[in-house]
Design a protein around this motif. Structure first.
Motif, PDB file in Angstrom:
ATOM      1  N   ALA A  97       0.830  -1.206   0.000  1.00 11.74           N
ATOM      2  CA  ALA A  97       0.000   0.000   0.000  1.00 11.74           C
ATOM      3  C   ALA A  97       0.860   1.249   0.000  1.00 11.74           C
ATOM      4  CB  ALA A  97      -0.926  -0.009   1.213  1.00 11.74           C
ATOM      5  N   LYS A  98       1.933   1.243   0.787  1.00 11.66           N
ATOM      6  CA  LYS A  98       2.824   2.395   0.848  1.00 11.66           C
ATOM      7  C   LYS A  98       3.615   2.586  -0.443  1.00 11.66           C
ATOM      8  CE  LYS A  98       2.560   4.417   4.933  1.00 11.66           C
ATOM      9  NZ  LYS A  98       2.335   5.869   5.075  1.00 11.66           N
ATOM     10  N   SER A  99       3.708   1.510  -1.219  1.00 12.14           N
ATOM     11  CA  SER A  99       4.402   1.587  -2.511  1.00 12.14           C
ATOM     12  C   SER A  99       3.453   1.945  -3.647  1.00 12.14           C
ATOM     13  CB  SER A  99       5.083   0.238  -2.809  1.00 12.14           C
ATOM     14  OG  SER A  99       6.021  -0.088  -1.797  1.00 12.14           O
ATOM     15  N   GLY A 100       2.188   2.232  -3.317  1.00 16.04           N
ATOM     16  CA  GLY A 100       1.212   2.611  -4.332  1.00 16.04           C
ATOM     17  C   GLY A 100       0.534   1.451  -5.024  1.00 16.04           C
ATOM     18  N   LYS A 101       0.777   0.234  -4.557  1.00 19.23           N
ATOM     19  CA  LYS A 101       0.188  -0.960  -5.177  1.00 19.23           C
ATOM     20  C   LYS A 101      -1.069  -1.342  -4.393  1.00 19.23           C
ATOM     21  CE  LYS A 101       4.792  -2.420  -6.652  1.00 19.23           C
ATOM     22  NZ  LYS A 101       5.841  -3.472  -6.613  1.00 19.23           N
ATOM     23  N   HIS A 102      -2.099  -0.538  -4.556  1.00 20.33           N
ATOM     24  CA  HIS A 102      -3.279  -0.647  -3.706  1.00 20.33           C
ATOM     25  C   HIS A 102      -4.063  -1.924  -3.939  1.00 20.33           C
ATOM     26  CE1 HIS A 102      -3.313   4.027  -3.153  1.00 20.33           C
ATOM     27  NE2 HIS A 102      -2.248   3.445  -2.649  1.00 20.33           N
ATOM     28  N   ARG A 103      -4.241  -2.305  -5.186  1.00 17.18           N
ATOM     29  CA  ARG A 103      -5.009  -3.524  -5.460  1.00 17.18           C
ATOM     30  C   ARG A 103      -4.310  -4.752  -4.895  1.00 17.18           C
ATOM     31  NH1 ARG A 103      -7.136  -4.361 -11.490  1.00 17.18           N
ATOM     32  NH2 ARG A 103      -8.105  -2.393 -10.843  1.00 17.18           N
ATOM     33  N   ALA A 104      -2.992  -4.818  -5.075  1.00 23.57           N
ATOM     34  CA  ALA A 104      -2.228  -5.944  -4.533  1.00 23.57           C
ATOM     35  C   ALA A 104      -2.264  -5.937  -3.009  1.00 23.57           C
ATOM     36  CB  ALA A 104      -0.788  -5.886  -5.028  1.00 23.57           C
ATOM     37  N   ALA A 105      -2.253  -4.742  -2.414  1.00 26.50           N
ATOM     38  CA  ALA A 105      -2.301  -4.627  -0.958  1.00 26.50           C
ATOM     39  C   ALA A 105      -3.608  -5.189  -0.406  1.00 26.50           C
ATOM     40  CB  ALA A 105      -2.130  -3.173  -0.538  1.00 26.50           C
ATOM     41  N   ALA A 148      -3.421   3.922   4.466  1.00 28.01           N
ATOM     42  CA  ALA A 148      -2.465   4.266   3.405  1.00 28.01           C
ATOM     43  C   ALA A 148      -3.148   4.518   2.073  1.00 28.01           C
ATOM     44  CB  ALA A 148      -1.420   3.157   3.269  1.00 28.01           C
ATOM     45  N   ILE A 149      -4.264   3.839   1.829  1.00 26.23           N
ATOM     46  CA  ILE A 149      -4.945   4.025   0.544  1.00 26.23           C
ATOM     47  C   ILE A 149      -6.068   5.053   0.648  1.00 26.23           C
ATOM     48  CG2 ILE A 149      -4.347   1.678  -0.161  1.00 26.23           C
ATOM     49  CD1 ILE A 149      -7.161   0.816   0.331  1.00 26.23           C
ATOM     50  N   ALA A 154     -12.919   2.583   6.784  1.00 27.24           N
ATOM     51  CA  ALA A 154     -12.505   1.193   6.978  1.00 27.24           C
ATOM     52  C   ALA A 154     -11.350   1.106   7.959  1.00 27.24           C
ATOM     53  CB  ALA A 154     -12.118   0.564   5.641  1.00 27.24           C
ATOM     54  N   ALA A 155     -10.453   2.087   7.914  1.00 20.41           N
ATOM     55  CA  ALA A 155      -9.326   2.099   8.849  1.00 20.41           C
ATOM     56  C   ALA A 155      -9.819   2.226  10.285  1.00 20.41           C
ATOM     57  CB  ALA A 155      -8.372   3.233   8.510  1.00 20.41           C
ATOM     58  N   ALA A 156     -10.758   3.143  10.531  1.00 20.31           N
ATOM     59  CA  ALA A 156     -11.298   3.338  11.880  1.00 20.31           C
ATOM     60  C   ALA A 156     -11.963   2.064  12.382  1.00 20.31           C
ATOM     61  CB  ALA A 156     -12.296   4.496  11.879  1.00 20.31           C
ATOM     62  N   GLU A 157     -12.706   1.393  11.519  1.00 15.77           N
ATOM     63  CA  GLU A 157     -13.380   0.158  11.916  1.00 15.77           C
ATOM     64  C   GLU A 157     -12.366  -0.925  12.293  1.00 15.77           C
ATOM     65  OE1 GLU A 157     -15.773  -0.737   8.542  1.00 15.77           O
ATOM     66  OE2 GLU A 157     -17.335   0.743   9.032  1.00 15.77           O
ATOM     67  N   SER A 158     -11.293  -1.032  11.516  1.00 16.92           N
ATOM     68  CA  SER A 158     -10.285  -2.060  11.801  1.00 16.92           C
ATOM     69  C   SER A 158      -9.506  -1.751  13.072  1.00 16.92           C
ATOM     70  CB  SER A 158      -9.333  -2.206  10.610  1.00 16.92           C
ATOM     71  OG  SER A 158      -9.996  -2.779   9.499  1.00 16.92           O
ATOM     72  N   TYR A 159      -9.223  -0.472  13.325  1.00 13.40           N
ATOM     73  CA  TYR A 159      -8.548  -0.117  14.580  1.00 13.40           C
ATOM     74  C   TYR A 159      -9.418  -0.476  15.787  1.00 13.40           C
ATOM     75  CZ  TYR A 159      -4.646   2.475  12.477  1.00 13.40           C
ATOM     76  OH  TYR A 159      -3.497   2.832  11.790  1.00 13.40           O
ATOM     77  N   THR A 160     -10.730  -0.267  15.665  1.00 12.97           N
ATOM     78  CA  THR A 160     -11.644  -0.632  16.750  1.00 12.97           C
ATOM     79  C   THR A 160     -11.638  -2.139  16.975  1.00 12.97           C
ATOM     80  OG1 THR A 160     -13.081   1.274  16.320  1.00 12.97           O
ATOM     81  CG2 THR A 160     -14.039  -0.565  17.530  1.00 12.97           C
ATOM     82  N   LEU A 161     -11.664  -2.904  15.898  1.00 13.51           N
ATOM     83  CA  LEU A 161     -11.617  -4.361  16.017  1.00 13.51           C
ATOM     84  C   LEU A 161     -10.315  -4.810  16.673  1.00 13.51           C
ATOM     85  CD1 LEU A 161     -13.061  -5.345  12.515  1.00 13.51           C
ATOM     86  CD2 LEU A 161     -14.167  -5.721  14.737  1.00 13.51           C
TER      87      LEU A 161
END
Length: 250
Positions: A97-105, A148-149, A154-161
């Motif tokens: 994701a940090k390398s810009g490869k969002h789909r692969a991430a 990163a993307i 979605a990030a907030a939800e995953s941090y809560t989980l």
């Protein structure tokens, strides 16, 4: 014995990292890597490489992180249990994701989740347990992939989980930091009230914790609240006051 020594040195590296001594942390990680390699235990050397990739991402030096994460993963595939492999894959996803490869991430994240659900009862090696249950670490790193993307919801939800998946009495510092990160994602979504609620939960878990990172997190919170504080929002003023008191008492 060499593997146990590697884990001990790895913990010293993590403590140095938490104290903000990044150069010292890196030296410990390199020593841990050498011991893990000499131990001959499959996957342990790759796990230390995974940690070094995580440190590089945190320090905003992603240029070598993808290679570290890929090499660590390749050393672990087929050599470790499914839960441990998920930990390797989700860090690899973050470097993608940090390398810009969002789909692969995102594909790598799904692979990590599938490994977790496919073998929930696996016994994991002792050297992967520093951060608590594997599922919590996967959720936390998944959040960083979404961050990163640019998917802050979605990030907030995953941090809560992630925060709810760790025993709070044992991993109070990590739980607090996951909640801080979740609050920052809510703020980026312009959901200031939800951000304040989450920050309050984070500070709840900081009681008795001595960590440079938690102190910096609260200082950063107060800076983020500054533009809202001038509006006189009661829940913002109350949280800022709590943050000021926390810093005064640390």
């Amino acid at each position: 014995m060499l593997s146990a020594a590697s884990r001990g040195v790895h913990l010293l590296g993590w403590k140095s990292y938490d104290a903000g001594q990044q150069g010292l942390a890196q030296r410990y990680y390199l020593q841990s890597y050498a011991l893990a390699t000499e131990s001959g235990l499959r996957g342990h050397d790759g796990f230390v490489m995974r940690t070094m990739a995580m440190q590089g991402l945190k320090l905003h030096r992603p240029e070598h992180c993808l290679g570290l994460a890929e090499t660590g993963l390749n050393r672990a595939k087929g050599q470790v249990d499914a839960q441990t492999e998920a930990l390797f894959r989700v860090v690899h996803a973050h470097t993608l994701a940090k390398s810009g490869k969002h789909r692969a991430a995102l594909a790598a994240v799904e692979h990590a989740r599938a490994l977790l659900t496919g073998a929930p009862g696996d016994e994991v090696p002792f050297w992967v347990l520093a951060w608590g249950p594997s599922v919590a670490s996967v959720y936390s790193r998944t959040a960083k992939v979404h961050e990163a993307i640019g998917d802050h919801r979605a990030a907030a939800e995953s941090y809560t989980l992630a925060a709810t998946a760790r025993p709070a009495d044992t991993y109070a510092r990590i739980v607090a930091l996951d909640l801080v990160a979740g609050a920052e994602m809510h703020l980026k979504r312009c959901s200031i009230e939800q951000a304040c609620v989450t920050w309050h939960r984070a500070i709840d878990h900081m009681d008795g914790v001595r960590s440079v990172r938690t102190r910096k997190a609260v200082s950063r919170m107060r800076g983020n609240l500054a533009r809202f504080r001038v509006r006189g929002l009661r829940y913002v003023v109350d949280l800022d006051e709590r943050g000021r008191g926390f810093l005064a008492g640390v």
